[in-house]
Each structure stands twice: as C-alpha cells, then as structure tokens.
Design an enzyme around this catalytic site. Structure first.
Site, PDB file in Angstrom:
ATOM      1  N   GLY A  14       0.820  -1.209   0.000  1.00 58.13           N
ATOM      2  CA  GLY A  14       0.000   0.000   0.000  1.00 58.13           C
ATOM      3  C   GLY A  14       0.849   1.251   0.000  1.00 58.13           C
ATOM      4  O   GLY A  14       1.767   1.387   0.809  1.00 58.13           O
ATOM      5  N   ALA A  18      -0.024   5.902   5.192  1.00 58.46           N
ATOM      6  CA  ALA A  18       0.582   5.030   6.207  1.00 58.46           C
ATOM      7  C   ALA A  18       1.777   4.267   5.630  1.00 58.46           C
ATOM      8  O   ALA A  18       2.858   4.223   6.239  1.00 58.46           O
ATOM      9  CB  ALA A  18      -0.455   4.053   6.753  1.00 58.46           C
ATOM     10  N   PHE A 120     -12.845  22.021  13.739  1.00 60.11           N
ATOM     11  CA  PHE A 120     -13.375  20.814  13.116  1.00 60.11           C
ATOM     12  C   PHE A 120     -14.354  20.159  14.081  1.00 60.11           C
ATOM     13  O   PHE A 120     -14.438  20.554  15.250  1.00 60.11           O
ATOM     14  CB  PHE A 120     -12.212  19.850  12.788  1.00 60.11           C
ATOM     15  CG  PHE A 120     -12.122  19.493  11.331  1.00 60.11           C
ATOM     16  CD1 PHE A 120     -11.828  20.441  10.377  1.00 60.11           C
ATOM     17  CD2 PHE A 120     -12.315  18.176  10.901  1.00 60.11           C
ATOM     18  CE1 PHE A 120     -11.733  20.109   9.033  1.00 60.11           C
ATOM     19  CE2 PHE A 120     -12.219  17.829   9.560  1.00 60.11           C
ATOM     20  CZ  PHE A 120     -11.936  18.798   8.625  1.00 60.11           C
ATOM     21  N   GLN A 241     -18.295   4.945   8.947  1.00 61.63           N
ATOM     22  CA  GLN A 241     -18.659   6.354   9.073  1.00 61.63           C
ATOM     23  C   GLN A 241     -19.341   6.853   7.796  1.00 61.63           C
ATOM     24  O   GLN A 241     -18.816   6.654   6.701  1.00 61.63           O
ATOM     25  CB  GLN A 241     -17.408   7.200   9.318  1.00 61.63           C
ATOM     26  CG  GLN A 241     -17.695   8.688   9.414  1.00 61.63           C
ATOM     27  CD  GLN A 241     -16.536   9.450  10.022  1.00 61.63           C
ATOM     28  OE1 GLN A 241     -15.571   9.776   9.349  1.00 61.63           O
ATOM     29  NE2 GLN A 241     -16.617   9.720  11.307  1.00 61.63           N
ATOM     30  N   HIS A 243     -20.176  10.204   6.026  1.00 63.96           N
ATOM     31  CA  HIS A 243     -19.807  11.613   6.095  1.00 63.96           C
ATOM     32  C   HIS A 243     -21.034  12.454   5.776  1.00 63.96           C
ATOM     33  O   HIS A 243     -21.715  12.192   4.798  1.00 63.96           O
ATOM     34  CB  HIS A 243     -18.679  11.908   5.096  1.00 63.96           C
ATOM     35  CG  HIS A 243     -17.988  13.212   5.346  1.00 63.96           C
ATOM     36  ND1 HIS A 243     -18.614  14.423   5.162  1.00 63.96           N
ATOM     37  CD2 HIS A 243     -16.735  13.492   5.788  1.00 63.96           C
ATOM     38  CE1 HIS A 243     -17.758  15.399   5.475  1.00 63.96           C
ATOM     39  NE2 HIS A 243     -16.621  14.855   5.857  1.00 63.96           N
ATOM     40  N   LEU A 253     -16.627  13.992  -1.906  1.00 58.56           N
ATOM     41  CA  LEU A 253     -16.538  14.567  -0.561  1.00 58.56           C
ATOM     42  C   LEU A 253     -16.483  16.102  -0.573  1.00 58.56           C
ATOM     43  O   LEU A 253     -15.807  16.700  -1.395  1.00 58.56           O
ATOM     44  CB  LEU A 253     -15.272  14.026   0.114  1.00 58.56           C
ATOM     45  CG  LEU A 253     -14.862  14.627   1.459  1.00 58.56           C
ATOM     46  CD1 LEU A 253     -15.835  14.202   2.542  1.00 58.56           C
ATOM     47  CD2 LEU A 253     -13.456  14.177   1.824  1.00 58.56           C
ATOM     48  N   THR A 255     -15.484  18.817   2.363  1.00 59.46           N
ATOM     49  CA  THR A 255     -14.853  18.739   3.684  1.00 59.46           C
ATOM     50  C   THR A 255     -15.687  19.322   4.824  1.00 59.46           C
ATOM     51  O   THR A 255     -16.416  20.315   4.647  1.00 59.46           O
ATOM     52  CB  THR A 255     -13.476  19.434   3.677  1.00 59.46           C
ATOM     53  OG1 THR A 255     -12.946  19.426   5.004  1.00 59.46           O
ATOM     54  CG2 THR A 255     -13.568  20.885   3.232  1.00 59.46           C
ATOM     55  N   GLU A 256     -15.503  18.702   5.986  1.00 60.86           N
ATOM     56  CA  GLU A 256     -16.059  19.226   7.235  1.00 60.86           C
ATOM     57  C   GLU A 256     -15.470  20.610   7.532  1.00 60.86           C
ATOM     58  O   GLU A 256     -16.046  21.404   8.268  1.00 60.86           O
ATOM     59  CB  GLU A 256     -15.680  18.246   8.355  1.00 60.86           C
ATOM     60  CG  GLU A 256     -16.261  18.511   9.700  1.00 60.86           C
ATOM     61  CD  GLU A 256     -16.000  17.322  10.634  1.00 60.86           C
ATOM     62  OE1 GLU A 256     -16.530  16.236  10.359  1.00 60.86           O
ATOM     63  OE2 GLU A 256     -15.230  17.483  11.599  1.00 60.86           O
ATOM     64  N   ARG A 287     -19.491  13.432  13.401  1.00 59.75           N
ATOM     65  CA  ARG A 287     -20.067  13.074  12.104  1.00 59.75           C
ATOM     66  C   ARG A 287     -21.258  12.131  12.229  1.00 59.75           C
ATOM     67  O   ARG A 287     -22.213  12.239  11.470  1.00 59.75           O
ATOM     68  CB  ARG A 287     -18.993  12.444  11.225  1.00 59.75           C
ATOM     69  CG  ARG A 287     -18.009  13.472  10.735  1.00 59.75           C
ATOM     70  CD  ARG A 287     -16.923  12.849   9.890  1.00 59.75           C
ATOM     71  NE  ARG A 287     -16.009  13.903   9.445  1.00 59.75           N
ATOM     72  CZ  ARG A 287     -14.883  13.682   8.807  1.00 59.75           C
ATOM     73  NH1 ARG A 287     -14.503  12.445   8.517  1.00 59.75           N
ATOM     74  NH2 ARG A 287     -14.109  14.689   8.432  1.00 59.75           N
ATOM     75  N   HIS A 354     -18.020   6.769   4.024  1.00 59.36           N
ATOM     76  CA  HIS A 354     -16.761   7.513   3.936  1.00 59.36           C
ATOM     77  C   HIS A 354     -15.566   6.779   4.522  1.00 59.36           C
ATOM     78  O   HIS A 354     -14.457   6.852   3.992  1.00 59.36           O
ATOM     79  CB  HIS A 354     -16.947   8.846   4.681  1.00 59.36           C
ATOM     80  CG  HIS A 354     -15.772   9.756   4.646  1.00 59.36           C
ATOM     81  ND1 HIS A 354     -15.214  10.203   3.467  1.00 59.36           N
ATOM     82  CD2 HIS A 354     -15.043  10.325   5.638  1.00 59.36           C
ATOM     83  CE1 HIS A 354     -14.189  11.004   3.750  1.00 59.36           C
ATOM     84  NE2 HIS A 354     -14.053  11.081   5.056  1.00 59.36           N
ATOM     85  N   ARG A 398     -15.066   8.102  14.119  1.00 64.56           N
ATOM     86  CA  ARG A 398     -13.803   8.825  14.007  1.00 64.56           C
ATOM     87  C   ARG A 398     -14.052  10.327  13.983  1.00 64.56           C
ATOM     88  O   ARG A 398     -14.996  10.800  13.342  1.00 64.56           O
ATOM     89  CB  ARG A 398     -13.088   8.407  12.724  1.00 64.56           C
ATOM     90  CG  ARG A 398     -11.858   9.223  12.418  1.00 64.56           C
ATOM     91  CD  ARG A 398     -11.082   8.679  11.246  1.00 64.56           C
ATOM     92  NE  ARG A 398     -11.733   8.851   9.956  1.00 64.56           N
ATOM     93  CZ  ARG A 398     -11.817  10.000   9.295  1.00 64.56           C
ATOM     94  NH1 ARG A 398     -11.333  11.123   9.814  1.00 64.56           N
ATOM     95  NH2 ARG A 398     -12.410  10.053   8.123  1.00 64.56           N
ATOM     96  N   SER A 403      -7.925  10.930  10.758  1.00 62.52           N
ATOM     97  CA  SER A 403      -7.488   9.817   9.906  1.00 62.52           C
ATOM     98  C   SER A 403      -6.109  10.084   9.322  1.00 62.52           C
ATOM     99  O   SER A 403      -5.242   9.209   9.336  1.00 62.52           O
ATOM    100  CB  SER A 403      -8.489   9.517   8.805  1.00 62.52           C
ATOM    101  OG  SER A 403      -8.613  10.612   7.940  1.00 62.52           O
ATOM    102  N   LEU A 404      -5.870  11.305   8.824  1.00 64.27           N
ATOM    103  CA  LEU A 404      -4.517  11.600   8.335  1.00 64.27           C
ATOM    104  C   LEU A 404      -3.523  11.452   9.484  1.00 64.27           C
ATOM    105  O   LEU A 404      -2.394  10.987   9.301  1.00 64.27           O
ATOM    106  CB  LEU A 404      -4.438  13.016   7.751  1.00 64.27           C
ATOM    107  CG  LEU A 404      -5.153  13.259   6.419  1.00 64.27           C
ATOM    108  CD1 LEU A 404      -4.858  14.672   5.906  1.00 64.27           C
ATOM    109  CD2 LEU A 404      -4.772  12.249   5.363  1.00 64.27           C
TER     110      LEU A 404
END
Lengths: 586, 233
Positions: A14, A18, A120, A241, A243, A253, A255-256, A287, A354, A398, A403-404
């Site tokens: 991957g 990460a 956020f 989740q 979104h 998407l 963004t929030e 969320r 999401h 989450r 997540s990032l």
C-alpha cells in the site's frame, strides 16, 4: 504456475499515507524495504483528504493540550476506542505534524508564520468546555499536500517501489509467521513471490462495498480480505462512518472544514437544524450525530430538491475571499460535480459512506493480533496501519482530521517497530508449501471457469444490499434479510463468477475480480458484526436498539469466519487518567 | 451517444483500431465520461483504462478526449456532444487501450529532485513561513501528476528524454519558490543547457489542458526569469 522469488527485509503493501510514512522510516535507516502499490502512490486515496490533520499545537488558541485531544477522541469514539492507543496517537501528534512540515509539506500559515489551524467537528479545549482550532490544514487539499510530500521523501530516500503491482495473498511459514506476499505485476501479468522478514499492510479502506461512497474505485479492502482468507480476525466491522457532506448523486466529498470555517446545514425550510439536534456543538457535532440528523430531516420530509432526498450546505455568507483562500478545492469541486457556485448557491449534500473505523486488530504499536480463548496473541512478523487497521483509535466514530493523523503516527510507529526488529537480526521465514498451494489454486480457479455471472454483476448486487440494509439507520429485520442475501450472493460468487478475459497485459478485469473477493469479505464481516451488535453506539445506529448498552456491548466485536466474539476495550492509558464511561451529546 | 475508443491489445492484435460503443447517458449512473467508461466496461470488461478517486484529485484517468487531454472523471457527458473520440494520452508508448507507459514522465519528474532541501538543522517546532511566502506556492503545489500537460507538449514529444516537460518544471518551480528551500542555486544550475528547461517554446498547450487550472507555462517563465537574474548577478 510459474513465479520468481525475491527477498526483502520488509515489505509494505500500500502506497498511501501510512505505507509511505513507514517506508521513509525504514529507507532512512538503510533497510532494504520494498513498497508495493496497485496504483502509482500519488493516486492512493489519501490524496482525496481535504480538511486537515489534528494536533494540539495551540497555534490559534494560545494553548492546547494533547490530553484534551485525547478526551475528544475518546468521547467521539463513543468509548469504543482503546485509550492506550488514543493516548499514543494524540501524544505523538504534534511531533508527527512538525516532521511533515520539515519534510516540506505546504501547510497554510497564520499571521505568525505558524501552521494554520481550523475548527473541526467534535473538538474542544479543557475537556469539552471551549471550542478549539486544532486541525492543521493545507487549504482544503491537506491529503494531497501530505501524500505528495511523503512520496517525494521516498523519492529522496530511494525507496524501492513496485508500482502497479497487486498483492493477491499473504504467505505463511510453517511456524504460522507471515513470510511475505504473492503479487501480480499488473502491466505484464508476471507473478512474483516476495519473501520478507516483516510485512506491513497499509491497504486503506473498503468503501466500495456501498453503492454511494466518497471512496475511490480502488478502496476495495484488499488487506482486510487477505487477512480474512488467512483465517485471521477482523474487528469492529460494523463501524462505518457516513460523512454528512458527500455531494448528492456524485458522492464526492465536501470537507467538514466548510463547517469549520463557518458553513452550516439547512433543510428545505431553510432551518439550521443542527441547532435543534446538538445545541452545544451544532454543525460541528461529531459526524455520526450530524449524519443521523440529516437522515432524520430527509426521512421526515424536510429534505431539499424535487425528491426531498438531500440537504443544503450553505457557504455563501463566508464570502468569496474566505472561499478562495481556505476552500478553493471545494469551490472547484462544487462547480464540477454539483454545478453550483458555493459563493452564490448552497451545495446539495447527503450522508455518504466515507470511512471504516474497524479493520485488522492491532496493538497500539501496529502489531497484528489474533484472539485465541479471549486472549490477544501477536501474529509474528505482521503489522497493519492506516484505514485497514483497527488499533483502535476511532472506536465507533472517528473525529474528522484524525485519519490523516492515524496514518502518519502509526505508519511511523510500524516503521520504528520493524526497524528495531531488523536491528536485532531477524531471520527470513521459510514458506509453507501447503498454504502456498491453496493460494495458487485460488488463482488458477479464476482461469478455468467458462460460464457464469460477471464480476460487475456480483459487485453491483453486493453494493445494493449494503446500501439498503446496512446504512446510517439499521434494524434487526432488514439486516437479517440483508445478511441472508449476502450469504447467498457469496455462495453464488464462489460457484459461478467468471473472468472472461484471461490476457496478461494490464488486465484490469483480473484485478477487479481479485478485488471483488476482498470486497465480499468486508461486506460479509460488516453484515455479521452489525447484525450481532444489539445496541446503538457511534456510527452504528439501530432503530430496534436505540440506546447504548455498556453492560452488554462496551467491547470490540471480533469477526472470525462467520462468528462474532467480543474483546474488551482498553480503558487504561499508560501515563494519563482514563476517561470513564459517560453520556455523550447527540 | 456514440463513443469511439482507441483499442490496442498486444496479445490479440498487432495493430490498434478504433471501436465504437453506444451509450445512453440517461441510463448510466453519473454524469461524467468516467461513468460512461465504467458502464461500457460492464459490457466489455477487456477495455483497459486507469481510474481511482473519481473526483479529479488522483490524476489516474488522463486521456485524450475529442482531441484534447483531460480527466474522464471531471468531463461531463453533456459537454461532449453526440460523438466522442477517446484516445490514450499522446506521445507515450501505449501498454493497452487507454493505458500509457508513464515511465519517462515520472523519470523527468524525479529528475528535478521534487523534495524540500534545507541545509540548516531542523528547529524543534515548525519552520516559520509568512502568509505572503506561502501564497507564492499557490498554483504550483496542486499538481496531480496526471500527465495531461506534458503529453500535450510538442517539445516533450520531440525530446522526452532531454526536456523535463511542463509538469516536472512546475514542480521544480514549486521548490524554487519555497522560502524554506535553500537550494535554489543548485536547482537552477541543474536546469541549465539547451534542453531541460529551454526546450519550452511557449506553445502553452500545458496551461490550456491542465484539469486543475494550473499554468506550467507561467512557472517555466518564472524559472527562466530567475535564471536571468542569476546570470546578471
């Protein structure tokens, strides 16, 4: 089947945030690491993250504390996140973000020249008392900025890449250690046995089990499928989740960060309905809370548009200047995918699949675990990080921009772990030929079947079932029927799915056939886990069990080959106080 | 609508050919060309094309659409008329159908050392950068490496091994402009000579096709202007 063997110190499967972060750690230390990615790494879905990455830097509010971030993350997780892991993530967040900045990530800046931080969802100061600006942002392209920066650092460190290679399955030694992977070169059709001392799965999410998702076509749960086929467990697979703001119809998407910058949601009457559902946090509630509220508005006939099937996100009042400076990507996306100029009109949005909070269970340092007789055991030589892993830092819901953070903190942690193991001189595990034979026979089956149902038909049926029966609101009856339909579909798939194109050169149909196996594993484990969890917690909202039931269900669910087990949630952080179970707004 | 697609399957036929598919835009899910291609693929799964995010940020599905390079996922079907001709990105070896070999493109990108270089020790906290200095990066860091620009550039078609091409030069400019990078002189020196930078002839196809609205041509001018400043001391 012919194949070539190759050996590496470490394999990373991957090339998203990460995997790339772990690769930097290992390449920098001089290990022979290879990163395998089914797409060129900058195509990985980390690139699509928009709003930001959380760290208690305190740039905007004078002072912030990682313990407050930890508290918010635990509350957000509806107490299903492991507190030792959340502690590790929040504590290491500031350092991880500073490292990204040093690597060259083009963060937006505040007037002091520091990293710009925005508000956020679900985040506070002083344990829920005040609002906070904790989300570090590169405009609304934070994922893009981060993924490219991490890839570029790997270019600098000369990491060995297998671009556009697809990992089919894990390999085991006769000691039941992970011994590497078997992989397909998509361009040529060549099969290679990649042996390794350590393997890290960083394969990302699996949102394509749903019909409508913000996830890329390539988010097919490959690591999760591999783990399930290898007879290992998956954890908290019911926790998906939705979104609140995917563009209605397109799924793209928004963004929030839009709400972080002052945008808000309205129903067809123009009412700012989040004030009613979450008087305290309003549009910046978690969320799961916002998505449920929007779905109730739509179900009760207050949705917008001719079919009353979405709600509106209003940004007009922010003015062109803020939109241009802070949300330029959203302006572009809205025009392209919704034919709307957010400076003049509201954006039609709807809760959209999401993110998977569940995944491959790991320790707080990323070591994959299996559960035998209700005890955790480490699977030797296997690590997991990012969305495919369930550490678990997100629990049942989450927080946006965690997540990032998860990617860099645990990508880094896995890199450090593997580095330490390698320094101690790890041997190369042998390959269990019997298990290898099983993998190869699966690959060969695909070439022999002549008549049957197509990959796209099975995939589409699965997506319909998941969308209808395992969405934002769930009930026992519909889930039971959904689970049965899914079991039937899997049985049919195993008998009848065919691959009509057997060519070798860049055969995307073959890749999609492999991906389908993984998607079905994810869908099935989701359906089993969701049906079993008889309570509502975080993103798992059951109409027939509307309340959280800590007595029976304050635990992780462990899916293993059609059965659900329970595993305790860690409530013991190592150096700070535990956050005790308590009610949560919304 | 009629969609003509370039087909090349090296195991089946030596020569490429055009194949026509008929698509009813009302019957497919979605409004983009990528949705139409996905729908075609459910009927003919041998059709090869790359795609990932479907939202214009991963840069996988660059292709030549009615003669102009663009991303299939953000090209609306109603912008295309009744007849659409789709070919792979020009000037690159075709692997299969709409999939091209981007090795040369990536090689040129890597040749500009696309990563921050700073000789000083890292401070404990972030390096400071003023809002004005950060603003200079806007329009330069957003590139998604889709290769639409570089494969539309005649100078790159002629000299793909010598000319860096618009995408690579945009990235070079992004690091030259970054107030945190200390290696401007070396970066400029690396672009000296007849080809790497100066093969740009100002044709500006790059700026015309960029799906992110970026302007590599302008970035090339910025580098050239810094070169001149450097030469005149």
């Amino acid at each position: 089947m012919a194949y070539v063997e190759e050996t590496h110190d470490a394999l990373i499967v991957g090339g998203g945030g990460a995997g790339l972060r772990a690769a930097i750690q290992l390449s920098e230390a001089g290990h022979q690491v290879a990163l395998i990615s089914k797409v060129f790494p900058t195509r990985s879905h980390t690139v699509a993250a928009q709003g930001g990455i959380n760290a208690a830097l305190g740039n905007a509010d004078g002072h912030d504390d990682w313990r407050w971030h930890m508290y918010d993350t635990i509350m957000g997780s509806d107490f299903m996140g492991d507190q030792d892991a959340i502690e590790y993530m929040c504590k290491h967040a500031p350092q991880s973000i500073i490292e990204l900045e040093h690597m060259g990530m083009p963060f937006s800046r505040d007037e002091n020249g520091k990293i710009y931080q925005r508000a956020f969802g679900g985040q506070t100061r002083e344990y829920g008392k005040k609002s906070v600006h904790r989300t570090c942002a590169a405009a609304d392209r934070t994922g893009h900025a981060m993924l490219h920066t991490l890839f570029q650092q790997n270019v600098a460190h000369k990491t060995k890449f297998y671009h556009e290679w697809y990992v089919i399955d894990l390999l085991f030694s006769d000691q039941q250690e992970i011994a590497g992977v078997i992989a397909l070169c998509i361009e040529t059709g060549e099969i290679r046995l990649l042996r390794s001392r350590f393997t890290l799965l960083a394969t990302g999410g699996a949102g394509r089990i749903y019909q409508s998702t913000t996830n890329a076509y390539t988010c097919t749960g490959d690591g999760l499928g591999m783990v399930a086929r290898a007879g290992l467990a998956l954890q908290d697979m019911e926790m998906w989740q939705f979104h609140p703001t995917g563009i209605a119809g397109a799924g793209v998407l928004v963004t929030e960060g839009c709400r972080g910058e002052g945008g808000f949601l309205v129903n067809r009457e123009g009412e700012r309905y989040m004030e009613r559902y979450s008087p305290h946090m309003k549009d910046l509630a978690c969320r799961d809370v916002v998505s449920r509220s929007s779905m109730i508005e739509i179900r009760e006939g207050r949705g917008c548009g001719p079919n009353q099937d979405h709600v509106f996100l209003k940004l007009e009042h922010l003015g062109e200047k803020v939109l241009q400076k802070r949300l330029p990507g959203i302006t572009e996306i809205s025009k392209t995918f919704a034919n709307v100029d957010p400076a003049k009109q509201p954006i039609p949005v709807v809760p959209t699949c999401h993110y998977l909070m569940g995944g491959i269970p790991t320790t707080r340092l990323g070591e994959v675990i299996k559960v035998i007789d209700q005890k955790d055991h480490i699977v030797p030589r296997l690590f997991a990080a990012g969305e495919c892993a369930c550490v678990s830092v997100h629990g049942a819901n989450r927080l946006g921009a965690n997540s990032l953070l998860d990617l860099v903190v645990f990508g880094r942690a896995c890199g450090i772990q593997i580095h330490q193991h390698l320094q101690q001189g790890a041997s190369l595990p042998n390959i269990d030929k019997d298990r290898l034979e099983k993998v190869i026979s699966r690959m060969e089956t695909m070439n022999t079947r002549k008549k049957g149902i197509s990959v796209s038909q099975v995939r589409s049926k699965m997506q319909t079932i998941m969308q209808q029966d395992f969405g934002v609101f769930r009930t026992g009856d519909t889930m039971a029927s959904g689970l049965q339909k899914l079991k039937d579909l899997v049985a049919q798939h195993e008998r009848e799915t065919i691959l009509s194109d057997h060519s070798q050169v860049f055969n995307t149909a073959r890749v999609e056939a492999y991906e389908l196996d993984n998607l079905l594993s994810v869908a099935l484990s989701t359906a089993y886990s969701a049906f079993e969890r008889k309570e509502s917690r975080g993103a798992h909202a059951r109409v027939d069990f509307p309340d959280r039931d800590d007595e029976k269900w304050h635990c992780h669910s462990i899916y293993l080959e059609g059965k659900i087990g329970k595993r305790p949630v860690n409530m013991k952080p190592l150096e700070t106080d535990s956050v005790p179970l308590q009610a949560r707004e919304g | 609508m009629e969609v003509q697609i370039y087909r090349y399957q090296p195991e089946k036929a030596k020569k490429p050919y055009m194949q026509t598919f008929h698509v009813n835009p009302d019957k497919i899910t979605g409004i983009m060309l990528l949705d139409a291609l996905e729908s075609i693929k459910t009927q003919d799964d041998t059709l090869g094309f790359r795609r990932s995010c479907g939202g214009g940020v991963c840069g996988s599905d660059g292709m030549n659409i009615n003669g102009k390079n663009g991303l299939a996922c953000q090209t609306t079907l109603d912008s295309l008329g009744d007849k659409v001709v789709i070919r792979p990105l020009p000037g690159m070896p075709v692997i299969r159908d709409l999939i091209v070999d981007l090795t040369r493109f990536y090689k040129q990108y890597e040749s500009v050392k696309p990563y921050l270089k700073n000789r000083q020790d890292n401070p404990d906290k972030e390096r400071l950068q003023s809002v004005e200095d950060r603003d200079k990066l806007d329009g330069h860091y957003e590139c998604i490496l889709c290769a639409c620009c570089t494969t539309s550039c005649p100078s790159f078609w002629w000299n793909p091994d010598e000319f860096v091409g618009p995408a690579g030069l945009l990235w070079a400019c992004r690091f030259i402009l970054d107030s945190r990078d200390t290696e401007e002189a070396a970066r400029l020196e690396d672009l000296e000579g007849l080809y790497r930078l100066y093969r740009c002839r100002g044709i500006m196809n790059c700026a015309d096709v960029c799906p992110k609205g970026l302007n590599p041509s302008q970035a090339i001018h910025k580098i050239q202007s810094r070169m001149r400043q450097k030469a005149t001391g």
